[in-house]
Design a protein around this motif. Structure first.
Motif, PDB file in Angstrom:
ATOM      1  N   LEU A  24      -3.932   9.563   0.285  1.00  0.00           N
ATOM      2  CA  LEU A  24      -3.227   8.272   0.308  1.00  0.00           C
ATOM      3  C   LEU A  24      -1.845   8.362   0.971  1.00  0.00           C
ATOM      4  N   TRP A  25      -1.540   9.477   1.624  1.00  0.00           N
ATOM      5  CA  TRP A  25      -0.334   9.645   2.441  1.00  0.00           C
ATOM      6  C   TRP A  25      -0.726   9.648   3.916  1.00  0.00           C
ATOM      7  N   TRP A  26       0.142   9.038   4.754  1.00  0.00           N
ATOM      8  CA  TRP A  26      -0.006   9.101   6.202  1.00  0.00           C
ATOM      9  C   TRP A  26       0.789  10.296   6.727  1.00  0.00           C
ATOM     10  N   LEU A  27       0.212  10.982   7.731  1.00  0.00           N
ATOM     11  CA  LEU A  27       0.783  12.232   8.224  1.00  0.00           C
ATOM     12  C   LEU A  27       1.081  12.140   9.718  1.00  0.00           C
ATOM     13  N   ASN A  28       2.251  12.564  10.104  1.00  0.00           N
ATOM     14  CA  ASN A  28       2.585  12.624  11.529  1.00  0.00           C
ATOM     15  C   ASN A  28       2.229  13.995  12.091  1.00  0.00           C
ATOM     16  N   GLY A  29       2.237  14.107  13.414  1.00  0.00           N
ATOM     17  CA  GLY A  29       2.091  15.398  14.075  1.00  0.00           C
ATOM     18  C   GLY A  29       0.704  15.986  14.068  1.00  0.00           C
ATOM     19  N   LYS A  30      -0.329  15.151  13.881  1.00  0.00           N
ATOM     20  CA  LYS A  30      -1.694  15.685  13.786  1.00  0.00           C
ATOM     21  C   LYS A  30      -2.533  15.456  15.048  1.00  0.00           C
ATOM     22  N   GLN A  31      -1.982  14.786  16.044  1.00  0.00           N
ATOM     23  CA  GLN A  31      -2.613  14.614  17.361  1.00  0.00           C
ATOM     24  C   GLN A  31      -3.819  13.674  17.395  1.00  0.00           C
ATOM     25  N   GLN A  32      -4.169  13.086  16.271  1.00  0.00           N
ATOM     26  CA  GLN A  32      -5.314  12.167  16.244  1.00  0.00           C
ATOM     27  C   GLN A  32      -5.232  11.324  14.979  1.00  0.00           C
ATOM     28  N   TYR A  33      -5.603  10.032  15.065  1.00  0.00           N
ATOM     29  CA  TYR A  33      -5.570   9.183  13.877  1.00  0.00           C
ATOM     30  C   TYR A  33      -6.510   7.994  14.016  1.00  0.00           C
ATOM     31  N   LEU A  34      -6.910   7.467  12.874  1.00  0.00           N
ATOM     32  CA  LEU A  34      -7.613   6.191  12.763  1.00  0.00           C
ATOM     33  C   LEU A  34      -6.698   5.217  12.036  1.00  0.00           C
ATOM     34  N   LEU A  35      -6.949   3.918  12.230  1.00  0.00           N
ATOM     35  CA  LEU A  35      -6.150   2.882  11.585  1.00  0.00           C
ATOM     36  C   LEU A  35      -7.032   2.041  10.664  1.00  0.00           C
ATOM     37  N   PRO A  36      -6.423   1.345   9.711  1.00  0.00           N
ATOM     38  CA  PRO A  36      -7.202   0.472   8.823  1.00  0.00           C
ATOM     39  C   PRO A  36      -8.020  -0.550   9.606  1.00  0.00           C
ATOM     40  N   GLY A  37      -9.255  -0.769   9.161  1.00  0.00           N
ATOM     41  CA  GLY A  37     -10.105  -1.785   9.747  1.00  0.00           C
ATOM     42  C   GLY A  37     -10.755  -1.408  11.055  1.00  0.00           C
ATOM     43  N   SER A  38     -10.652  -0.148  11.443  1.00  0.00           N
ATOM     44  CA  SER A  38     -11.194   0.261  12.736  1.00  0.00           C
ATOM     45  C   SER A  38     -11.799   1.655  12.621  1.00  0.00           C
ATOM     46  N   GLN A  39     -12.813   1.913  13.450  1.00  0.00           N
ATOM     47  CA  GLN A  39     -13.388   3.249  13.561  1.00  0.00           C
ATOM     48  C   GLN A  39     -12.999   3.907  14.892  1.00  0.00           C
ATOM     49  N   LEU A  40     -12.083   3.265  15.622  1.00  0.00           N
ATOM     50  CA  LEU A  40     -11.599   3.843  16.871  1.00  0.00           C
ATOM     51  C   LEU A  40     -10.676   5.013  16.579  1.00  0.00           C
ATOM     52  N   GLN A  41     -10.865   6.083  17.312  1.00  0.00           N
ATOM     53  CA  GLN A  41     -10.025   7.258  17.149  1.00  0.00           C
ATOM     54  C   GLN A  41      -8.965   7.261  18.247  1.00  0.00           C
ATOM     55  N   SER A  80       0.799  -1.231   0.000  1.00  0.00           N
ATOM     56  CA  SER A  80       0.000   0.000   0.000  1.00  0.00           C
ATOM     57  C   SER A  80       0.828   1.276   0.000  1.00  0.00           C
ATOM     58  N   ALA A  81       2.136   1.174   0.171  1.00  0.00           N
ATOM     59  CA  ALA A  81       2.976   2.357  -0.028  1.00  0.00           C
ATOM     60  C   ALA A  81       2.836   2.858  -1.462  1.00  0.00           C
ATOM     61  N   GLY A  82       2.487   1.939  -2.371  1.00  0.00           N
ATOM     62  CA  GLY A  82       2.292   2.307  -3.772  1.00  0.00           C
ATOM     63  C   GLY A  82       1.021   3.101  -4.032  1.00  0.00           C
ATOM     64  N   LYS A  83       0.130   3.189  -3.031  1.00  0.00           N
ATOM     65  CA  LYS A  83      -1.042   4.059  -3.197  1.00  0.00           C
ATOM     66  C   LYS A  83      -0.614   5.487  -3.520  1.00  0.00           C
ATOM     67  N   THR A  84       0.524   5.898  -2.979  1.00  0.00           N
ATOM     68  CA  THR A  84       0.981   7.272  -3.195  1.00  0.00           C
ATOM     69  C   THR A  84       1.375   7.516  -4.651  1.00  0.00           C
ATOM     70  N   LEU A  85       1.694   6.457  -5.381  1.00  0.00           N
ATOM     71  CA  LEU A  85       1.930   6.607  -6.820  1.00  0.00           C
ATOM     72  C   LEU A  85       0.644   7.005  -7.529  1.00  0.00           C
ATOM     73  N   THR A  86      -0.474   6.378  -7.134  1.00  0.00           N
ATOM     74  CA  THR A  86      -1.768   6.729  -7.716  1.00  0.00           C
ATOM     75  C   THR A  86      -2.154   8.154  -7.339  1.00  0.00           C
ATOM     76  N   SER A  87      -1.897   8.536  -6.097  1.00  0.00           N
ATOM     77  CA  SER A  87      -2.161   9.908  -5.675  1.00  0.00           C
ATOM     78  C   SER A  87      -1.380  10.901  -6.527  1.00  0.00           C
ATOM     79  N   THR A  88      -0.097  10.638  -6.718  1.00  0.00           N
ATOM     80  CA  THR A  88       0.750  11.554  -7.480  1.00  0.00           C
ATOM     81  C   THR A  88       0.330  11.622  -8.938  1.00  0.00           C
ATOM     82  N   LEU A  89      -0.018  10.481  -9.530  1.00  0.00           N
ATOM     83  CA  LEU A  89      -0.507  10.478 -10.909  1.00  0.00           C
ATOM     84  C   LEU A  89      -1.805  11.262 -11.037  1.00  0.00           C
ATOM     85  N   SER A  90      -2.633  11.210  -9.999  1.00  0.00           N
ATOM     86  CA  SER A  90      -3.870  11.993 -10.012  1.00  0.00           C
ATOM     87  C   SER A  90      -3.546  13.475 -10.060  1.00  0.00           C
ATOM     88  N   GLY A  91      -2.517  13.874  -9.313  1.00  0.00           N
ATOM     89  CA  GLY A  91      -2.087  15.270  -9.360  1.00  0.00           C
ATOM     90  C   GLY A  91      -1.567  15.668 -10.727  1.00  0.00           C
TER      91      GLY A  91
END
Length: 359
Positions: free
Chosen positions: A278-295, A101-112
């Motif tokens: 499709l990029w993961w971001l640090n330093g945002k103080q809150q996150y969700l993970l795949p397969g979960s709705q827990l914050q 799934s690191a390759g998702k960012t290739l699709t994001s960049t191509l979209s740009g």
């Protein structure tokens, strides 16, 4: 350490490099300009680690940690120059490995790129490009979904039905833009790009991105278990990371606009602050993970710099980009622990070891 190549200078000794690709040494003071390897050759300038104010005595511990945790390859670029490049556990510089799934960012960049070219508008409905009926949702709900919703994982589609993205598997869960869920439906952006460009997604990727920055032509997209997964050598992954670090430029050519990348690498919706396009971001103080709705509260990777953003794939495929430290870091390999999706505890453990080196 077997089959390990890394760039390391002790005092006045000349460092060595055992990869099969050409590498050029730079023994001058640290250059603040971004270096780009030529797109048409395999040569890549290196920077001796002793030119940086880093703790070289901690490098062996970092590499040992990587090797014992399933790593195949690891690279650190400083402003584009190779500082560390190592291969282990039977891997080498010529072998391909999957990005997951690191390759998702290739699709994001191509979209740009497609948006820069006027082929798409990510604020437009997906059905504008694919027609009606690309899901099993009621038509009025399907038409709420924009390309931006696909890029931000906020389509509202049911994420419990598996990874197949045939229409029967794409069913309504919530209105687009009201629920974040990690889902393979992003792959529909590849169909959008193919329709808008009038060619295959692979051809569009090769001509508009891969070949322009010198990613190896041996890289390829393969369909595995309903995922379109990209495989490449490690330096190809590093070239892509460098492009993003350089705000979409390769030398004097703007491959993808800085404006798009600014959107892609910042919070894209309100449900998961730590997710862009499709990029993961640090330093945002809150996150969700795949397969979960827990914050979860706190930074995505507490040990990493707060401005770090990353491409993260199953079994710990990683591209870390840290603008404040001028770093691009690549990790390919097997899962460091149990099989994992995207973020894992390995990220935080690895950053503890990296911090010991880069101080």
């Amino acid at each position: 350490m077997k089959n390990t190549t890394y760039i390391f200078l002790l005092l006045a000794l000349i460092f060595f490099n055992c990869t099969s690709e050409e590498t050029t040494s730079n023994n001058n003071v640290v250059d603040d300009s971004i270096y780009f390897p030529d797109a048409n050759t395999t040569s890549w300038e290196t920077l001796p680690i002793t030119n940086l104010d880093w703790d070289t005595t901690k490098l062996d511990a970092l590499l040992a940690f990587l090797e014992t945790n399933g790593t195949k390859s690891f690279m650190i670029l400083y402003n584009g120059r190779i500082v560390v490049e190592t291969y282990m556990n039977g891997h080498d510089s010529n072998k391909l490995w999957y990005w997951a799934s690191a390759g998702k960012t290739l699709t994001s960049t191509l979209s740009g790129i497609a948006e820069d070219e006027g082929l798409i508008d990510i604020n437009h409905k997906v059905s504008d490009y694919l027609g009606n009926g690309w899901t099993q949702m009621p038509i009025e709900k399907e038409q709420l979904i924009t390309c931006k919703h696909l890029l931000s994982m906020s389509s509202g589609l049911d994420d419990s039905l598996g990874d197949n993205v045939n229409p029967e598997n794409l069913q309504y869960k919530a209105d687009a833009g009201t629920r974040w869920a990690y889902h393979n439906v992003y792959k529909k952006m590849q169909n959008v790009l193919a329709e808008a460009s009038g060619t295959s997604f692979k051809n569009y990727f090769n001509t508009k991105l891969r070949d322009r920055i010198g990613m190896s032509s041996k890289g390829n997209w393969l369909e595995l278990n309903d995922f379109n997964v990209y495989w490449s050598n490690t330096r190809s992954m590093a070239r892509f990371g460098l492009l993003i670090y350089a705000k979409g430029k390769w030398k004097n050519e703007q491959i993808v606009s800085e404006a798009f990348l600014n959107e892609a690498t910042n919070t894209s919706q309100n449900m998961n602050k730590s997710y862009g396009y499709l990029w993961w971001l640090n330093g945002k103080q809150q996150y969700l993970l795949p397969g979960s709705q827990l914050q979860f509260a706190g930074n995505l990777v507490p040990n990493a710099p707060i401005d770090m953003f990353a491409a993260m794939g199953k079994n710990d495929q990683k591209i870390y980009i840290v603008p404040s430290k001028k770093l691009v870091i690549i990790r390919m390999g097997e899962a460091a622990d149990d099989e994992t999706f995207a973020l894992s505890s390995f990220d935080n453990d690895l950053w503890e070891k990296i911090n010991n080196v880069i101080k």
